[in-house]
Design an enzyme around this catalytic site. Structure first.
Site, PDB file in Angstrom:
ATOM      1  N   GLY A  19       0.831  -1.208   0.000  1.00  0.00           N
ATOM      2  CA  GLY A  19       0.000   0.000   0.000  1.00  0.00           C
ATOM      3  C   GLY A  19       0.860   1.251   0.000  1.00  0.00           C
ATOM      4  O   GLY A  19       0.620   2.211  -0.760  1.00  0.00           O
ATOM      5  N   ARG A  59       9.733  -2.422  -8.278  1.00  0.00           N
ATOM      6  CA  ARG A  59       9.502  -3.708  -7.568  1.00  0.00           C
ATOM      7  C   ARG A  59       8.438  -4.491  -8.314  1.00  0.00           C
ATOM      8  O   ARG A  59       7.368  -3.942  -8.621  1.00  0.00           O
ATOM      9  CB  ARG A  59       9.076  -3.470  -6.109  1.00  0.00           C
ATOM     10  N   CYS A 127       5.110 -10.620   8.768  1.00  0.00           N
ATOM     11  CA  CYS A 127       5.644  -9.417   8.113  1.00  0.00           C
ATOM     12  C   CYS A 127       5.042  -8.150   8.727  1.00  0.00           C
ATOM     13  O   CYS A 127       4.715  -8.132   9.912  1.00  0.00           O
ATOM     14  CB  CYS A 127       5.429  -9.475   6.602  1.00  0.00           C
ATOM     15  N   ASP A 196       0.398  -8.531  -1.227  1.00  0.00           N
ATOM     16  CA  ASP A 196       1.015  -7.688  -2.262  1.00  0.00           C
ATOM     17  C   ASP A 196       0.185  -7.739  -3.530  1.00  0.00           C
ATOM     18  O   ASP A 196       0.064  -6.748  -4.244  1.00  0.00           O
ATOM     19  CB  ASP A 196       2.448  -8.132  -2.540  1.00  0.00           C
ATOM     20  N   ASN A 206       2.126 -12.801  -0.935  1.00  0.00           N
ATOM     21  CA  ASN A 206       2.521 -12.000   0.234  1.00  0.00           C
ATOM     22  C   ASN A 206       3.914 -12.436   0.668  1.00  0.00           C
ATOM     23  O   ASN A 206       4.510 -13.356   0.074  1.00  0.00           O
ATOM     24  CB  ASN A 206       1.502 -12.181   1.366  1.00  0.00           C
TER      25      ASN A 206
HETATM   26  C1  RUB Z   1       5.577  -6.423   2.758  1.00  0.00           C
HETATM   27  C2  RUB Z   1       4.495  -7.433   2.781  1.00  0.00           C
HETATM   28  C3  RUB Z   1       3.161  -6.989   3.304  1.00  0.00           C
HETATM   29  C4  RUB Z   1       2.287  -6.543   2.126  1.00  0.00           C
HETATM   30  C5  RUB Z   1       1.030  -5.849   2.585  1.00  0.00           C
HETATM   31  O1  RUB Z   1       6.724  -6.876   2.061  1.00  0.00           O
HETATM   32  O2  RUB Z   1       4.638  -8.551   2.318  1.00  0.00           O
HETATM   33  O3  RUB Z   1       2.509  -8.046   3.952  1.00  0.00           O
HETATM   34  O4  RUB Z   1       3.009  -5.665   1.303  1.00  0.00           O
HETATM   35  O5  RUB Z   1       1.356  -4.686   3.295  1.00  0.00           O
HETATM   36  P1  RUB Z   1       7.971  -5.871   1.875  1.00  0.00           P
HETATM   37  P2  RUB Z   1       0.349  -3.431   3.375  1.00  0.00           P
HETATM   38  O6  RUB Z   1       8.402  -5.437   3.222  1.00  0.00           O
HETATM   39  O7  RUB Z   1       8.984  -6.707   1.166  1.00  0.00           O
HETATM   40  O8  RUB Z   1       7.494  -4.733   1.013  1.00  0.00           O
HETATM   41  O9  RUB Z   1      -0.933  -3.961   3.977  1.00  0.00           O
HETATM   42  O10 RUB Z   1       1.039  -2.451   4.270  1.00  0.00           O
HETATM   43  O11 RUB Z   1       0.132  -2.929   1.994  1.00  0.00           O
END
Ligand code: RUB
Length: 302
Positions: A19, A59, A127, A196, A206
Site C-alpha cells: 500500500g 519492484r 511481516c 502484495d 505475500n
Molecule cells: C511487505 C508485505 C506486506 C504486504 C502488505 O513486504 O509482504 O505483507 O506488502 O502490506 P515488503 P500493506 O516489506 O517486502 O514490502 O498492507 O502495508 O500494503
C-alpha cells in the site's frame, strides 16, 4: 520526492509494503506534474508515462504499484486535454484522490475486519502489513481483549516493526522466529496477513513464509484472513499472466563470500493457494477468495 528518488527508495526497501509503495508512487507522479517543464500536452503525457514506467519497474510483485500508476496515467491521458495547466491540475488531483482513497481503504478494512475478531482471540500475523495491523488495532481499540504472535519475517525482519507497533498500542505481543509457527499454532484462533497481489483465482502473493503459515493454519483449523485494498487485485491474471515473484540479492540472507560453492536464493514473496484462505477483507466488504474475479471485474472492467 521526485520520480527517480522514489523509485530508488522502493527498490532499496526504504519505502516498502504494497500500500505504501502505491501511495508513494502516486505522490511521485504528483511531484512530476508540479515540476514538469513540458512545453506541449504530448510532451507532458509522454513524461508522465515514462515516470510511471520507472516507478513500476522498481519492484515487481506488488500489483498495487502498476495499478496505482495506470489508474492515474490512464485517467490523465484519457481526459484528452490540450492545455498543460489543466493536465497538471488533473494529475495532481487524481494522484491526491488515490492517496486519500488508499488511506481510507486501510481504515475501512480495519473497521470491517475488526467485526471478525472476538474478545479472547489469539492472532498470528506475518511481516508488516498496514491493512492487517489496521484490523488488529481497531479490534483492540474497540476494547476487545486480544493477543498477537508476530513472526520476525526473515531476512528483513519486518516483524520487528509489527511487534513494536503493537506493543506501542498496548496490545500483548510475542515475537517468534518464522520457523516457530507450528510450535504455537494450537494457541492461534486467527491468522491475519496482508497481500502484495491477489490473482483472479484468489491466490495470495505475500511475504515469503505466508504460504507455509497458511498450510500450518489449515492443518490446525485456525482461520486464515487476508486484508487487501481492492487495488491489490491483479487484472492481468484474468488473461493468464502470472504474478512475478521478486528474488532479491542473496547477500540479504548471508554473505556469499563465506559460503564458497553454495548457491543462496532469496525469493521474497510466495503464493498461498485460495484453498487455504478463509476470507479476504477489502474496503468493499469481506469475500471468499473464489470471488476475486467479481471484484476484478467491478474494479477494472474487462
Ligand atoms: C511487505 C508485505 C506486506 C504486504 C502488505 O513486504 O509482504 O505483507 O506488502 O502490506 P515488503 P500493506 O516489506 O517486502 O514490502 O498492507 O502495508 O500494503
Amino acid at each position: 520526492m521526485g520520480v527517480s528518488a522514489t523509485a530508488k527508495k522502493i527498490k532499496s526497501m526504504e519505502i516498502r509494503g504494497a500500500g505504501n509503495i502505491a501511495r508513494y508512487a502516486a505522490q511521485a507522479l504528483k511531484t512530476y506534474a508540479e515540476e514538469s517543464r513540458a512545453k506541449t500536452p504530448k510532451e507532458f503525457i509522454l513524461g508522465l508515462k515514462k515516470a510511471g514506467d520507472v516507478l513500476i519497474s522498481a519492484r515487481p510483485s506488488a500489483v498495487s504499484l502498476p495499478n496505482a500508476v495506470r489508474l492515474i496515467t490512464r485517467k490523465v491521458e484519457g481526459a484528452g486535454l490540450d492545455d498543460i495547466a489543466l493536465l497538471k491540475e488533473l494529475t495532481i488531483k487524481t494522484a491526491g484522490d488515490f492517496i486519500e482513497a488508499s488511506n481510507t481503504a486501510v481504515e475501512k478494512i480495519g473497521e470491517i475486519g475488526a467485526g471478525r475478531i472476538s474478545s479472547g482471540d489469539v492472532i498470528l500475523t506475518h511481516c508488516n502489513s498496514q491493512a492487517a495491523l489496521s484490523v488488529i488495532k481497531t479490534a483492540a481499540r474497540q476494547g476487545k481483549d486480544i493477543e498477537v504472535f508476530a513472526t520476525e519475517s526473515r531476512p528483513w525482519n519486518q516483524g520487528h516493526i509489527t511487534a513494536k507497533e503493537l506493543a506501542k498500542e498496548g496490545i500483548p505481543v510475542t515475537l517468534i522466529v518464522d520457523s516457530a509457527v507450528r510450535v504455537f499454532i494450537r494457541k492461534i484462533d486467527k491468522v491475519i496477513v496482508g497481500a502484495d497481489s491477489i490473482a483472479v483465482n484468489g491466490a495470495v502473493v505475500n511475504k515469503v513464509g505466508t504460504a507455509q503459515i497458511a498450510l500450518t493454519a489449515h492443518e490446525a483449523r485456525a482461520l486464515f484472513f487476508v486484508c487487501a485494498e481492492s487495488y491489490k487485485f491483479s487484472p492481468a491474471t484474468v488473461l493468464g499472466e502470472l504474478i512475478e515473484i521478486e528474488e532479491r540479492d542473496p547477500g540479504e540472507i548471508a554473505d556469499p563470500k563465506k559460503f564458497k560453492g553454495v548457491k543462496i536464493r532469496n525469493p521474497v514473496f510466495d503464493v498461498t493457494p485460495p484453498e487455504y484462505v478463509d476470507l479476504i477483507i477489502t474496503e468493499k466488504g469481506v469475500m471468499p477468495p473464489q470471488a476475486a474475479l467479481i471484484l476484478i471485474k467491478e474494479q477494472f472492467g474487462w
